[in-house]
Design an enzyme around this catalytic site. Structure first.
Site, PDB file in Angstrom:
ATOM      1  N   ASP A 214      -0.677   5.972  -0.380  1.00  0.00           N
ATOM      2  CA  ASP A 214      -0.252   7.364  -0.255  1.00  0.00           C
ATOM      3  C   ASP A 214       0.282   7.645   1.157  1.00  0.00           C
ATOM      4  O   ASP A 214      -0.309   7.187   2.145  1.00  0.00           O
ATOM      5  CB  ASP A 214      -1.474   8.259  -0.533  1.00  0.00           C
ATOM      6  CG  ASP A 214      -1.107   9.715  -0.678  1.00  0.00           C
ATOM      7  OD1 ASP A 214      -0.352  10.056  -1.597  1.00  0.00           O
ATOM      8  OD2 ASP A 214      -1.579  10.535   0.137  1.00  0.00           O
ATOM      9  N   GLU A 274       4.238   4.502  -0.608  1.00  0.00           N
ATOM     10  CA  GLU A 274       4.947   5.759  -0.769  1.00  0.00           C
ATOM     11  C   GLU A 274       5.386   6.138   0.635  1.00  0.00           C
ATOM     12  O   GLU A 274       4.587   6.604   1.446  1.00  0.00           O
ATOM     13  CB  GLU A 274       4.040   6.844  -1.348  1.00  0.00           C
ATOM     14  CG  GLU A 274       4.827   8.116  -1.625  1.00  0.00           C
ATOM     15  CD  GLU A 274       4.027   9.392  -1.454  1.00  0.00           C
ATOM     16  OE1 GLU A 274       4.367  10.382  -2.104  1.00  0.00           O
ATOM     17  OE2 GLU A 274       3.069   9.417  -0.651  1.00  0.00           O
TER      18      GLU A 274
HETATM   19  C1  BGC Z   1       0.843  12.444  -3.002  1.00  0.00           C
HETATM   20  C2  BGC Z   1       0.643  13.899  -3.223  1.00  0.00           C
HETATM   21  C3  BGC Z   1      -0.375  14.390  -2.208  1.00  0.00           C
HETATM   22  C4  BGC Z   1       0.030  14.004  -0.776  1.00  0.00           C
HETATM   23  C5  BGC Z   1      -1.100  14.136   0.167  1.00  0.00           C
HETATM   24  C6  BGC Z   1       1.496  12.483  -1.642  1.00  0.00           C
HETATM   25  O1  BGC Z   1       2.302  11.605  -1.332  1.00  0.00           O
HETATM   26  O2  BGC Z   1       1.664  11.828  -3.952  1.00  0.00           O
HETATM   27  O3  BGC Z   1       0.233  14.190  -4.513  1.00  0.00           O
HETATM   28  O4  BGC Z   1      -0.439  15.774  -2.287  1.00  0.00           O
HETATM   29  O5  BGC Z   1       0.441  12.690  -0.724  1.00  0.00           O
HETATM   30  O6  BGC Z   1      -2.066  13.184  -0.100  1.00  0.00           O
END
Ligand code: BGC
Length: 551
Positions: A214, A274
């Site tokens: 994340d 991500e």
């Molecule tokens: C996740 C989100 C989340 C954020 C903070 C993002 O990249 O996909 O759903 O709110 O990270 O953790």
């Protein structure tokens, strides 16, 4: 005609680089299937639906956070990284889930949230109890406000809106790039680094096959003072390493350590970042001594247009080849308006549908959605994506052609983006409504209780039950497409067949072809056998907004 799979599921995912061409299905666990009837999806619910996943034909599941959490941000506020939220089950249920998936040759990737903990994490509770300046505060980013004022240390904004600083009872401030309940960790602290390695080891030893990381580009920050004002900061997506808060080069040291650990397993554990960074900067996250793969959100942000799709595909295939990774493709996830709805929205005059936002791509369904157009284009786009080299990430419910739920009442909304923007952002709840399994019944088969986000009446028509026996349904299209894809040689090569600038046509290994008509009028199909099409053909013509696969 559909070719039969040439490999068994287990053989398909047995290789160590299974992730390169995998079809990964994202499960947002609180909204997938609810076994105990408390209105929140759980791990036993997922286990009960493994046969559905097998019939769909996916290679892996990516499980969004299932850890103990107060749900200030849908589970991305983690209280304890090495446990299961009791509302979702137990560690024993988790083990059973891995076992059930592995028995079918399906891999399991779990979400790891390293940028921030929740404010209920033991470290943060300790930090709050500690006095200013004590070591317990150093695992987070605590600072004083400017002398003598009641102002935060800088004017930085959280991604969800409002200040990125929250004040503690003793007047110090802590940084949170997301909700105030998600304090950012200090990744310069050796204990933070060591503890995440422990967490990766914990889940790896339990048998998970990989990790989705994340906000992977946020961990390392340049916090030299004075803090620059937000007005002088570059856009996150264009910063090229120059933004103090995002995509700092130092982050790759962390992922080198992670990779070293993940490579001690046989086969090595996969990881996908991500990282919302420009395409050229993505390569480092996806490198072999880094995480190995990174999400590419370029198609997700592109309008449904020939030129945009072609450019994104060319650019990303070239990048993947350069750094030896494989591309990732995605149209929907738990953070964005479902693509069947997006493609039915009027074109954004500012270019791209996301209205200049960096990544929080959600504005509900206004103005009016052309549902039929959205679905037709979504089916065409998905079939095109599944023909591309690289791995495809699907989001639960997209295989049903599910639309965004735009009509959730304000009292039912959960997303911190809605609250922190004071309602200016509708938030992401509309794509997180529990998916419909049956045509009717309480919670459309989601579980024996209600549903934590309210399902609309029209959900039944999209249910698995409504679509299962219908050869033209979106569910049938996904099942057939995944079965055909499995039988193909899925190397990295793609050859463009140039013609008009509204027909995207390419061949893959062995002469297999994919052709998408982005134009307004039907076009002649090549002289080859049609294996599958995203919508009805008009004789030997491919209608607009339609993709066909041919051999
Ligand atoms: C996740 C989100 C989340 C954020 C903070 C993002 O990249 O996909 O759903 O709110 O990270 O953790």
């Amino acid at each position: 005609m559909v070719t039969s799979p040439q490999t068994t599921p287990t053989a398909r995912t047995a290789q160590s680089d299974w992730w390169r061409q995998a079809v990964v299905y994202q499960i947002y666990p609180r909204s997938f299937a609810d076994a105990n009837g408390d209105g929140v999806g759980d791990l036993p619910g997922i286990i009960s639906r493994v046969p559905y996943l097998v019939a769909l034909g996916i290679d892996a599941v990516w499980l969004s956070p299932f850890y103990p959490s107060a749900l200030a941000d849908g589970g991305y506020d983690v209280d304890d990284y090495r446990n299961v939220d009791p509302r979702l089950g137990t560690l024993d249920d988790f083990d059973q889930l891995i076992e059930a998936l592995h028995a079918e040759g399906i891999k399991l990737i779990v979400d790891i949230v390293p940028n921030h903990t929740s404010d209920r994490h033991e470290w943060f509770l300790e930090a709050l109890e500690a006095a200013k300046g004590e070591p317990a505060r150093e695992r987070y980013i605590f600072r004083d406000g400017p002398d003598g004022s009641d102002q935060p240390p800088s004017d930085w904004e959280s991604v969800f809106g409002g200040s990125a600083w929250a004040k503690t009872d003793d007047g110090q401030w802590y940084l949170h790039m997301f909700a105030a309940e998600q304090p950012d960790l200090n990744w310069q602290h050796p204990e933070v680094r060591a503890d995440f390695l422990e967490t990766l080891k914990f889940w790896s030893d339990r048998g998970v096959d990989g990790f989705r990381v994340d906000v992977a580009h946020a961990l390392v920050k340049d916090l030299s003072e004075p803090f620059p004002s937000k007005a002088t900061l570059p856009r996150q997506s264009e910063s090229n390493g120059k933004h103090p808060l995002w995509d700092q080069d130092g982050v790759h040291e962390i992922y080198r350590d992670w990779r070293n650990l993940l490579n001690t397993y046989d086969p090595p554990k996969s990881a996908v970042a991500e990282a919302f960074v420009p395409a050229a900067r993505r390569a480092r996250y996806a490198s072999a001594d880094g995480l190995g793969q990174a999400f590419n959100f370029d198609l997700l942000q592109a309008d449904f247009e020939y030129e945009k799709f072609r450019k994104v595909i060319e650019e990303n295939l070239a990048l993947a080849e350069e750094n030896g990774s494989s591309s990732t493709w995605v149209f929907s996830n738990h953070d964005v308006v479902r693509h069947a709805t997006r493609y039915g929205l009027p074109k954004n005059p500012k270019g791209g549908w996301q209205d200049g936002k960096d990544w929080l791509l959600s504005n509900g369904t206004e103005p009016t959605v052309d549902v039929a157009l959205g679905l037709r284009r979504a089916r065409a786009a998905t079939l095109l994506m599944l023909a591309l080299p690289g791995s495809a990430y699907l989001y639960q419910g997209e295989e049903l052609g599910l639309q965004e739920v735009g009509e959730l009442p304000a009292a039912n909304l959960q997303d911190p983006a809605y609250f922190r923007s004071k309602g200016a952002e509708k938030g992401r709840d509309g794509c997180r409504v529990p998916i419909p399994w049956t045509v009717d019944g309480l919670s459309f088969g989601f579980g024996p209780g209600g549903s934590h986000l309210l399902q609309p009446k029209w959900f039944g028509a999209y249910s698995v039950q409504a679509q299962e026996g219908d050869p033209d349904s979106t569910l049938s299209l996904y099942r057939k497409a995944l079965a055909v894809r499995r039988g193909l040689r899925t190397g990295n090569s793609l050859t463009w067949v140039d013609g008009t600038d509204w027909v995207l046509h390419f061949t893959r290994d062995g002469g297999w072809q994919s052709i998408t008509n982005f134009g307004a009028a039907p076009v002649e199909l090549p002289d080859a056998a049609v294996v599958l099409s995203s919508g009805p053909l008009e004789g030997d013509k491919l209608p607009s907004d339609t993709t066909a696969w041919l051999i």
